[in-house]
Structures are given as C-alpha cells and as structure tokens.
Scaffold this motif. Structure first.
Motif, short mmCIF file in Angstrom:
data_model
loop_
_atom_site.label_atom_id
_atom_site.label_comp_id
_atom_site.label_asym_id
_atom_site.label_seq_id
_atom_site.Cartn_x
_atom_site.Cartn_y
_atom_site.Cartn_z
N GLY A 194 0.76 -1.25 0.01
CA GLY A 194 0.00 -0.17 0.21
C GLY A 194 0.68 1.41 0.01
N HIS A 195 0.17 2.39 -0.14
CA HIS A 195 0.72 3.78 -0.17
C HIS A 195 2.10 3.68 -0.99
N MET A 196 1.92 3.27 -2.17
CA MET A 196 3.14 3.29 -3.09
C MET A 196 3.66 4.44 -3.52
N ALA A 197 4.92 4.50 -3.66
CA ALA A 197 5.51 5.52 -4.14
C ALA A 197 6.65 5.12 -5.29
N PRO A 198 7.01 5.99 -6.29
CA PRO A 198 7.88 5.57 -6.99
C PRO A 198 9.37 5.16 -6.40
N SER A 199 9.46 5.85 -5.16
CA SER A 199 10.72 5.52 -4.48
C SER A 199 10.77 3.81 -3.90
N LYS A 200 9.51 3.31 -4.04
CA LYS A 200 9.27 1.91 -3.28
C LYS A 200 9.49 1.14 -4.45
N VAL A 201 9.27 1.30 -5.67
CA VAL A 201 9.45 0.25 -6.67
C VAL A 201 10.61 -0.18 -6.72
N GLU A 202 11.81 0.51 -6.90
CA GLU A 202 13.33 0.03 -7.00
C GLU A 202 13.32 -0.83 -5.81
N GLY A 203 13.19 -0.59 -4.49
CA GLY A 203 13.17 -1.48 -3.45
C GLY A 203 12.54 -2.77 -3.61
N LEU A 204 11.17 -2.94 -3.81
CA LEU A 204 10.43 -4.06 -4.26
C LEU A 204 11.10 -4.79 -5.32
N VAL A 205 11.59 -4.59 -6.20
CA VAL A 205 12.09 -5.14 -7.35
C VAL A 205 13.64 -5.82 -6.84
N LEU A 206 14.31 -5.05 -6.37
CA LEU A 206 15.48 -5.37 -5.62
C LEU A 206 15.61 -6.57 -4.84
N ARG A 207 14.46 -6.35 -3.70
CA ARG A 207 14.32 -7.33 -2.58
C ARG A 207 13.76 -8.70 -3.45
N VAL A 208 13.04 -8.71 -4.53
CA VAL A 208 12.68 -9.93 -5.13
C VAL A 208 14.01 -10.57 -5.60
N ARG A 209 14.56 -9.73 -6.28
CA ARG A 209 15.95 -10.14 -7.04
C ARG A 209 16.93 -10.79 -5.96
N LEU A 210 17.10 -10.08 -4.89
CA LEU A 210 18.12 -10.52 -3.74
C LEU A 210 17.81 -11.94 -3.46
N GLU A 211 16.29 -12.04 -2.94
CA GLU A 211 15.84 -13.08 -2.51
C GLU A 211 15.79 -14.35 -3.46
N LYS A 212 15.89 -13.93 -4.53
CA LYS A 212 16.22 -15.24 -5.46
C LYS A 212 17.58 -15.65 -5.78
N GLU A 213 18.34 -14.46 -5.66
CA GLU A 213 19.86 -14.70 -5.27
C GLU A 213 20.36 -16.00 -4.21
N LYS A 214 19.88 -15.30 -3.17
CA LYS A 214 19.95 -16.19 -1.94
C LYS A 214 19.66 -17.59 -1.94
N ALA A 215 18.52 -17.69 -2.70
CA ALA A 215 18.06 -18.87 -2.72
C ALA A 215 18.81 -19.83 -3.51
N GLU A 216 19.16 -19.12 -4.66
CA GLU A 216 19.92 -19.96 -5.72
C GLU A 216 21.31 -20.36 -5.13
N ARG A 217 21.82 -19.31 -4.12
CA ARG A 217 23.18 -19.69 -3.67
C ARG A 217 22.90 -20.76 -2.48
N GLU A 218 21.83 -20.85 -1.83
CA GLU A 218 21.53 -21.78 -0.77
C GLU A 218 21.51 -23.06 -1.49
N ALA A 219 20.96 -23.27 -2.72
CA ALA A 219 20.59 -24.44 -3.41
C ALA A 219 22.00 -25.17 -3.82
N ALA A 220 22.74 -24.03 -4.27
CA ALA A 220 24.25 -24.38 -4.88
C ALA A 220 25.07 -25.03 -3.74
N HIS A 221 24.88 -24.54 -2.33
CA HIS A 221 25.79 -24.96 -1.22
C HIS A 221 25.18 -26.64 -0.81
N SER A 222 23.93 -26.73 -0.82
CA SER A 222 23.33 -28.01 -0.35
C SER A 222 23.45 -29.24 -1.34
#
Ligand code: SF4
Ligand code: SF4
Ligand code: FES
Ligand code: FES
Lengths: 217, 173
Positions: free
Chosen positions: B145-173
């Motif tokens: 909620g209360h979306m603002a242009p400044s939040k867009v960048e953060g949201l996209v970044l968060r999803v991408r970081l989470e994906k990277e993290k998941a990939e790293r973890e998958a590679a380690h196990s």
C-alpha cells in the motif's frame, strides 16, 4: 425494378438492393466508408455510421447500406439532422486518427478528406478528445506496415482478403479502443503471395496499409 | 518480441499436441481449444496458436484475432512474481498510473509483458479492495500500500536478492 423517391427525384433500383446502392447509382452521393459495391443489405457491416439518411415512415435516421429499397419509399439524404449526425460520426472517427496528411500516402485520395470536404467540415474532432494508439506503426504483417492511427476500422481489407483467399490472412484483433486489423502469423511464409494480390492495399479508403520499404543493410 | 520457449514450455506443448489432436473439430471448438492450451502452458505462445489453427484448418491470424478479443487469454508467460498495479478509482486518483510507469521503466517491459528471465510480469488490475491504502500494487501475493515511485526500486531489488540467496543456498546444499 423498384421505384422510389430520393431527394425529390424518382429513381429506380434493383429489387433487394440497398438504399445506399440505389442512391449512389442514381448519382446521389451519400458519404460511406465501410460498404463494398457488391454488398446486399444483409452483408453490410454498417460499421462507419456515415451513410445515414431519413426515410419517411421511419422514426429515426437509418444507415442506408442496410435498408432494402421498397416501392414508394421516400428518402432524404441531406436533411439538417442527417448532416449533423454525419459530422458527429466523422468527428468520432477523427478522434482516434492522427491527422498528418502531408506525410500520408493517401493524401488527396483519402476517403476521410473527401467526406470532410463534402460535409464542409475540417479534419478536427472537437469537442471530442483525441485518443491515439501506440505504437504508431505495427509491423507484424510480413510485408505491410499498418498504421493504426490512420485506420478507420471499416473492415474492408479483412473482407476483401476473405473474398479472395481461401485462407485469408487479415483479421481483426483485440477490442474496443484497442481494436486493430492485421496479419498475426509468426510465420512470414504465410504472406508469400501478398504482394501479387495487394487487394487490401488497394481497397483501403485511408492510408493505413502501406507496403513496407525494406531497408537493405 | 515474443520470449523464447523454455524447456518446460516445450514439454507442455508436447503433451498438449495429442490432446488437441483428439479433440473434435469445427469452429465452435476454437475457444475451448484455446482454453485447453492456456491451461497447459499458462499462456498462448505462437506455437500453441498454431496447434489450434492447424487442427481447425483456420489461419493463425484468425485464431489470434479471436483470442485477443478476450481478457482471459494472455500471450506472454506469467512472471514468477506478477506485478499487478491497481487502476481502480481510488488508486487512479492517487497516481496509480505513475506507479505503473515506474514498474515499466524499472523492469524495462510494458504492461502485459514479461521480463526475459520470466521473473516479473506487469498487468493492470481493477480495485483490489483496499482503497484506503491507495495507490496499491501487488508483487506476487504480497500487497503493497501507499506505493511511491521510490518504493518500486526497493521491491524489485528485494525479489531479485531473495532469488539470488535461494540460488546460493541451493548451490551449497
Ligand atoms: S488517412 Fe487521410 S485524413 Fe488520415 S492522415 Fe492520411 S490523408 Fe490525412
Ligand atoms: S486498414 Fe484500411 S481497409 Fe483495413 S480496416 Fe483500416 S481503414 Fe479499413
Ligand atoms: S456505409 Fe453504411 S454504415 Fe458504413
Ligand atoms: S482502487 Fe485500488 S484498491 Fe481500490
């Protein structure tokens, strides 16, 4: 033969023909965009709403392309009401049109220009807001460029393509303000014969279909 | 430009083919077959339109023409994190259009499209029922909620970081 009166003249028409075709054959011009010469009243798509006339005994103005001639009919093609409606219909078409005649291949041979001239209006669309489509050129057809903002969606290209070919290439797509015509086949081979046919290009009343000039790189 | 098919898409097409071949013919089958194809793939790539067109002996152009009339059919694969920007009245008044534009710019795709990595797709939706938080956007299942242009960048970044993290973890196990 059917005998009727149009603009105080007695004219004759073939049975089963439309009021539009009867008047045009008698030299009485009625603006029209979406009608094909061979259209019987049942075939006409009646999409452009330009061919309105008043017929005595009818409560409201009607599209002349879908009304069958009858003996004793009295038609008025140029009443004030008719002209007002036609101007509105034209303005609505122009409200989704990029009027840039100087750069348009249809310039001086354009049905919209001719109708605007006949009605004594310009190519403006006031009081309607102009709403244009994006992008301005659609190159999905393998050999033709389609300019959605010049297209009046009369459907003539789609219909002539269907008449000529067993496997027609052109079709309407999407809906509402987003409606377009075109060829939506990813395989360019499908359009191999298009340039020997050209039926759609030649029958388009505007400059919406243009043969693509291939820039060899 | 249509996105290339994934291996998964190809697999789905393979199972779709006999299903379509076994279906009745006739123009009335067009919509049911398109639905069958979309159910199998999640969207209608050209290859799926071709299967339907060839089965019914109509042109692909016509099949696309009919399919594109209906909102239920999509021609781009849904992203793993579909971004749905609310264009309801409240969100519209609060600048929903600007939020949409920001997502489009950040992800370098237009509304109705999907990123090349298939992580994101963007679509506009009608009121999602929390107008008090306008302007609103959904990323995946999560409502913002209360979306603002400044939040867009953060949201996209968060999803991408989470994906990277998941990939790293998958590679380690
Ligand atoms: S289609 Fe006709 S009115 Fe439109 S830009 Fe071309 S010449 Fe002008
Ligand atoms: S491209 Fe030309 S013929 Fe075809 S619908 Fe548009 S205006 Fe009519
Ligand atoms: S010619 Fe009659 S409605 Fe277009
Ligand atoms: S208008 Fe966006 S949530 Fe209601």
């Amino acid at each position: 033969m059917i005998t009727l009166t149009a603009d105080n003249r007695t004219i004759q028409a073939r049975e089963g023909s439309s009021v539009l075709s009867a008047c045009l054959s008698a030299g009485i011009y009625i603006p029209h965009l979406c009608w094909l010469e061979a259209d019987a009243p049942a075939d006409a798509p009646a999409a452009c709403r330009l061919c309105l006339v008043e017929i005595e005994g009818f409560r409201e103005p009607v599209a002349a392309c879908v009304v069958t001639v009858e003996n004793g009919m009295t038609v008025h093609t140029g009443t004030e009401t008719v002209r007002r409606l036609q101007k509105t219909a034209l303005k609505l078409l122009l409200s989704v049109h990029r009027v840039d005649c100087k750069h348009c291949p249809a310039n001086k041979a354009c049905a919209l220009q001719n109708i605007a001239k006949f009605l004594g209006t310009g190519l403006g669309c006031k009081p309607f807001e102009r709403v244009l489509k994006e992008p301005d050129v659609d190159s999905r057809h393998p050999v033709l460029d389609y300019y959605p903002n010049r297209c009046v969606l009369c459907g003539i290209c789609v219909r002539v393509c269907r008449q000529r070919h067993q496997r027609p290439l052109l079709s309407f797509a999407r809906r509402g303000f987003e409606t377009v015509v075109g060829c939506f086949d990813a395989d360019p081979v499908a359009a191999a014969d298009c340039m020997s046919c050209r039926a759609c290009l030649e029958s388009c009343p505007t400059g919406a279909l243009v043969q693509r000039t291939v820039v060899k790189g | 430009m249509p996105l290339p098919l994934t291996a998964e898409d190809r697999l789905h097409l393979k199972t779709l083919q006999p299903q379509i071949a076994a279906s009745p013919k006739g123009r009335g089958q067009l919509i049911p077959l398109l639905q069958m194809a979309q159910k199998a793939l999640g969207y209608l790539p050209d290859e799926a339109l071709s299967l339907v067109a060839d089965h019914l002996a109509v042109t692909r152009s016509e099949v696309y023409g009919v399919a594109s009339f209906y909102n239920q059919f999509r021609f781009n694969p849904p992203g793993k994190n579909p971004v749905k920007v609310c264009m309801g009245t409240a969100c519209h008044v609060r600048g929903g259009e600007i939020i949409l534009e920001n997502f489009e710019r950040k992800l370098e795709i237009r509304e109705g499209e999907t990123t090349e990595d298939r992580e994101f797709s963007i679509e506009r939706v009608a009121c999602v029922g929390c107008c008090a938080l306008a302007p609103v956007a959904l990323v995946g299942e999560t409502l913002h909620g209360h979306m603002a242009p400044s939040k867009v960048e953060g949201l996209v970044l968060r999803v991408r970081l989470e994906k990277e993290k998941a990939e790293r973890e998958a590679a380690h196990s």
